[in-house]
Write an enzyme that holds these catalytic residues in place. Structure first.
Site, PDB file in Angstrom:
ATOM      1  N   HIS A 450       5.000  38.051   9.267  1.00  0.00           N
ATOM      2  CA  HIS A 450       6.013  37.947   8.676  1.00  0.00           C
ATOM      3  C   HIS A 450       5.864  37.254   7.113  1.00  0.00           C
ATOM      4  O   HIS A 450       5.005  36.812   6.778  1.00  0.00           O
ATOM      5  CB  HIS A 450       7.179  37.251   9.127  1.00  0.00           C
ATOM      6  CG  HIS A 450       6.770  35.815   9.373  1.00  0.00           C
ATOM      7  ND1 HIS A 450       7.178  34.775   8.540  1.00  0.00           N
ATOM      8  CD2 HIS A 450       6.399  35.097  10.340  1.00  0.00           C
ATOM      9  CE1 HIS A 450       6.986  33.585   8.861  1.00  0.00           C
ATOM     10  NE2 HIS A 450       6.121  33.628   9.919  1.00  0.00           N
ATOM     11  N   CYS A 469       2.616  31.400  13.672  1.00  0.00           N
ATOM     12  CA  CYS A 469       2.692  32.986  13.534  1.00  0.00           C
ATOM     13  C   CYS A 469       1.976  33.311  12.136  1.00  0.00           C
ATOM     14  O   CYS A 469       1.541  32.271  11.429  1.00  0.00           O
ATOM     15  CB  CYS A 469       4.097  33.277  13.010  1.00  0.00           C
ATOM     16  SG  CYS A 469       5.169  33.669  14.488  1.00  0.00           S
TER      17      CYS A 469
END
Length: 548
Positions: A450, A469
């Site tokens: 992301h 992440c």
């Protein structure tokens, strides 16, 4: 015990025959058959007190060839025997230990046979039989380790969730093929990982081993209390300068103050930083010093560990298309047909929030995403923050929802209660922790790639800063490449989609494999070595297992 008695009696008869008639007429193949047929069922075959690694393969292989010897002919060792001994020694450049492949046991035989040849003495069939079995066992063991690795990653590295590849080759057939073709090396090379960087890595280790033989430097670990900038003096500068010269990055030159960090040395430091994947700023910080502390032996060990990791990985095929994230290198590469379509800096999980090692398939993109905050973060960070500041939820552009998605007024919630039957999410916008877009490859870890609103972190050398992440530096460029087959997805449309107040989900035309790996060493297509810091301390257990 019974087998030992039989064997002792058999050898005594052979010895008596040799002494009485001046020669031994017993065939090597007969002794091989005797050794195998008198082996106790269920136990490993032992040769002069040493257990063979591949007893079952040995029995089946020699039985199929009616116990004929492999590595000698007419009582003389063949060139193939010498070639295999050479390949066993060369296994060190694969990061393996030659002693694992009976090297200590076979060397005395070779020396004895060479002495016999010099003195015109016939080789003892019992010795030839024992060496034959030891060499075949070494071939099978080495073949297995080259194809799938010596270490089982599921036992050594619990965070490595990429399934270890299954063996493809039948090693008995491979040995028969090597015998028929008279080519040991060529057939063993067939077992190498198909990654081109594997053979390049072998050459790097070869060079390092030669350098280590002549290494006379003191590699005591240097520690600094603060970064060293050009023009400053420091007692460790002479040691660091010497190490740059050792690696051939800095030529010898005249200087008036050995402790001064001068501009000549700064240029060498920048080159060193570039080679080691750091910010090229010429400042000697902790990561730069840590890399400069690595001795040739340290680098050999790091290379050995990562050659083993390459052997674990499923082989790619020539036309493969996949997204590769090397966590230790803080980098993402989108590869198709061996061509890199895009290469981006990334931020990965920090210590104790380590990004896992696994494979999954990217299937869709979410523009202007909500951040559905994991309960662990809600519990450890969000709830304590709300208790301190009642306006925290609205200030961070968040909202509280029920499990069915209904929005709840945060002022109606008892934030001091033990249970919290709600979900917290951050609404789309520039302040969203996920940034303006996320790239989804569904997995049990809830890890994805992301954007981020903390863009300054990409300038750091140490980019282990997330909760697990993968944050990407230029998500718009990445999105454009992923959507390149649809001409309607212009960069302008991508930017518009990234700045909406509602989520927009876009399904990809095809699923793309995403591979998260952890490599602290590799050699590129030009043979240049790249070393990275072991940010998660995962190398040591693998090295220890390789040493066993």
């Amino acid at each position: 015990m019974l087998r030992f008695v039989f064997w002792t009696l058999f050898v005594s008869i052979l010895t008596f025959s040799f002494e009485l008639f001046g020669q031994d007429t017993t065939k090597t193949s007969e002794i091989i058959r005797f050794r195998i047929e008198t082996d106790p069922p269920g136990e490993k075959l032992r040769i002069r007190g040493n257990s063979l690694w591949s007893t079952d393969q040995i029995i089946n292989f020699y039985t199929d060839r009616y116990f004929a010897e492999v590595w000698s002919k007419d009582g003389i060792l063949t060139e193939l025997a010498y070639e295999l001994r050479f390949e066993i020694k060369q296994a060190q450049f694969d990061g393996l230990n030659p002693k694992d492949y009976n090297l200590s046991e076979i060397e005395p035989f070779f020396q004895s046979f060479e002495s016999n040849k010099k003195n015109g003495i016939a080789n003892n069939p019992g010795d030839l039989a024992d060496l034959d079995l030891l060499l075949s066992d070494a071939f099978f063991h080495l073949a297995s380790n080259l194809e799938i690795g010596k270490v089982d990653p599921s036992i050594i590295d619990k965070d490595w969730e990429i399934s270890r590849k299954d063996p493809v080759f039948d090693y008995s057939e491979l040995l028969s093929k090597a015998i028929e073709e008279g080519q040991v090396r060529q057939n063993l090379e067939m077992l190498y990982p198909k990654f081109s960087i594997y053979k390049k890595g072998r050459e790097v280790i070869r060079v390092l081993v030669e350098e280590e033989k002549n290494d006379t430097l003191n590699w005591k670990k240097v520690k600094i209390s603060k970064s060293i900038k050009v023009g400053e003096s420091n007692n460790d500068i002479p040691v660091l300068r010497e190490r740059l010269q050792y690696w051939g990055i800095l030529d010898s030159y005249e200087f008036y103050d050995p402790k001064l960090y001068d501009s000549v040395m700064k240029n060498a430091v920048k080159d060193f930083q570039g080679l080691n994947g750091m910010e090229i700023d010429g400042v000697i910080g902790n990561m730069t010093v840590a890399a400069m502390n690595d001795s040739p032996q340290d680098r050999i060990d790091k290379a050995r560990v990562n050659m083993e990791r390459l052997r674990w990985l499923p082989d790619t095929v020539k036309n493969a298309e996949f997204i590769l994230v090397n966590i230790a290198n803080f980098q993402l590469d989108y590869i198709k047909n061996l061509d890199t379509l895009v290469s981006e800096r990334v931020i990965v999980g920090k210590k104790y929030h380590e990004s896992p090692i696994f494979m999954a398939e990217m299937s869709y993109i979410v523009f202007s995403p909500y951040w559905n905050i994991p309960y662990s973060i809600t519990k450890s960070e969000i709830i304590p923050s709300v208790r301190k500041n009642a306006n925290y939820i609205s200030a961070k552009n968040m909202e509280v929802v029920t499990t069915s998605g209904k929005v709840v007024d945060p002022n109606t919630i008892d934030w001091t209660a033990k249970s919290f039957p709600y979900l917290v999410r951050q609404k789309p916008g520039p302040g969203n922790s996920l940034g303006l877009v996320k790239f989804m490859f569904p997995n049990k870890h809830n890890v994805y790639i992301h954007d981020t609103n903390a863009r300054s972190l990409f300038a750091n050398d140490d980019r282990a800063r997330s909760h697990g992440c993968i944050r990407i530096q230029n998500p718009d460029v990445f999105a454009k490449v992923l959507l390149r087959e649809d001409p309607t997805w212009t960069m302008e449309k991508i930017h518009e989609s990234m700045n909406q107040t509602q989520e927009q989900v876009v399904k990809l035309n095809q699923n793309i494999p995403v591979v998260l790996v952890y490599l602290t060493f590799w050699a590129d297509s030009k043979g240049k070595a790249h070393f990275r810091e072991d940010i998660y301390d995962r190398d040591a257990p693998i090295l220890a297992a390789l040493e066993k």
